[in-house]
Design a protein around this motif. Sequence first.
Motif, PDB file in Angstrom:
ATOM      1  N   GLY A   9       0.816  -1.216   0.000  1.00  0.00           N
ATOM      2  CA  GLY A   9       0.000   0.000   0.000  1.00  0.00           C
ATOM      3  C   GLY A   9       0.844   1.257   0.000  1.00  0.00           C
ATOM      4  O   GLY A   9       0.565   2.211  -0.729  1.00  0.00           O
ATOM      5  N   ASP A  93     -14.328  -4.046   5.203  1.00  0.00           N
ATOM      6  CA  ASP A  93     -13.984  -4.981   4.120  1.00  0.00           C
ATOM      7  C   ASP A  93     -14.307  -4.383   2.756  1.00  0.00           C
ATOM      8  O   ASP A  93     -13.518  -4.494   1.817  1.00  0.00           O
ATOM      9  N   ARG A  96     -11.855  -1.680   1.836  1.00  0.00           N
ATOM     10  CA  ARG A  96     -10.589  -2.254   1.368  1.00  0.00           C
ATOM     11  C   ARG A  96     -10.726  -2.782  -0.062  1.00  0.00           C
ATOM     12  O   ARG A  96      -9.831  -2.588  -0.888  1.00  0.00           O
ATOM     13  N   GLU A  97     -11.843  -3.430  -0.355  1.00  0.00           N
ATOM     14  CA  GLU A  97     -12.072  -3.951  -1.716  1.00  0.00           C
ATOM     15  C   GLU A  97     -12.031  -2.854  -2.766  1.00  0.00           C
ATOM     16  O   GLU A  97     -11.495  -3.055  -3.850  1.00  0.00           O
ATOM     17  N   THR A  99     -10.712   0.266  -2.511  1.00  0.00           N
ATOM     18  CA  THR A  99      -9.558   1.164  -2.505  1.00  0.00           C
ATOM     19  C   THR A  99      -8.221   0.434  -2.524  1.00  0.00           C
ATOM     20  O   THR A  99      -7.220   0.987  -2.965  1.00  0.00           O
ATOM     21  N   TYR A 101      -6.869  -0.350   0.310  1.00  0.00           N
ATOM     22  CA  TYR A 101      -6.271   0.066   1.578  1.00  0.00           C
ATOM     23  C   TYR A 101      -7.152  -0.339   2.751  1.00  0.00           C
ATOM     24  O   TYR A 101      -8.378  -0.284   2.655  1.00  0.00           O
ATOM     25  N   VAL A 102      -6.516  -0.682   3.871  1.00  0.00           N
ATOM     26  CA  VAL A 102      -7.261  -0.948   5.096  1.00  0.00           C
ATOM     27  C   VAL A 102      -7.584   0.382   5.761  1.00  0.00           C
ATOM     28  O   VAL A 102      -6.891   1.387   5.545  1.00  0.00           O
ATOM     29  N   ARG A 103      -8.641   0.387   6.572  1.00  0.00           N
ATOM     30  CA  ARG A 103      -9.009   1.617   7.292  1.00  0.00           C
ATOM     31  C   ARG A 103      -7.815   2.123   8.074  1.00  0.00           C
ATOM     32  O   ARG A 103      -7.044   1.370   8.632  1.00  0.00           O
ATOM     33  N   ILE A 106      -6.173   4.635   4.244  1.00  0.00           N
ATOM     34  CA  ILE A 106      -6.810   4.991   2.973  1.00  0.00           C
ATOM     35  C   ILE A 106      -6.366   6.373   2.511  1.00  0.00           C
ATOM     36  O   ILE A 106      -6.319   7.323   3.286  1.00  0.00           O
ATOM     37  N   SER A 111      -5.239   4.454  -5.032  1.00  0.00           N
ATOM     38  CA  SER A 111      -6.443   3.648  -4.837  1.00  0.00           C
ATOM     39  C   SER A 111      -6.646   2.747  -6.053  1.00  0.00           C
ATOM     40  O   SER A 111      -6.274   3.106  -7.176  1.00  0.00           O
TER      41      SER A 111
END
Length: 161
Positions: A9, A93, A96-97, A99, A101-103, A106, A111
Amino acid sequence: MSETAASEGERRALAALEASEITFEITRHGPVSSLQEAAAARGIDPAGIVKTIVVRRGDDDFLFVLVPGDRTISWPKLRALLGVTRLSMPDADTAREVTGYVRGTITPFGSLVEWPVVADSRVPLRTVSIGGGAHGVAANVDGAELAQVLNATVADVTEPE
């Protein structure tokens, strides 16, 4: 941090920042437990931290909202700006799908999909710190330049927390 130690990321965000030709300075810090700690670690005041919030307009229709650290989205203002009656925030979830990125990491930079960006009207007025695609990684940038390179719609869409 060596390139091999950088997360996927972070590498994606850094490549997108470089490609955008925006002037930026990367800051790295360890775990933080509050906005104030993050601001101190990044050398900026809390209002200068920009949270990137993923908002769902509809099925497979998302956007990024750039929110100053000391503020929160005003849903009535954002709905009025977008001309919609309903908006929601996707679960972690789904975010993340859409972008990659995990919270907490972001950023519009890198992205998986270039979703539209809305920047609160306070963002272009100062230097800001936006997420860099990994925990503890951020990019300090000129807010006006940030809004420009992201082709953001700039409007008053927040309220005090």
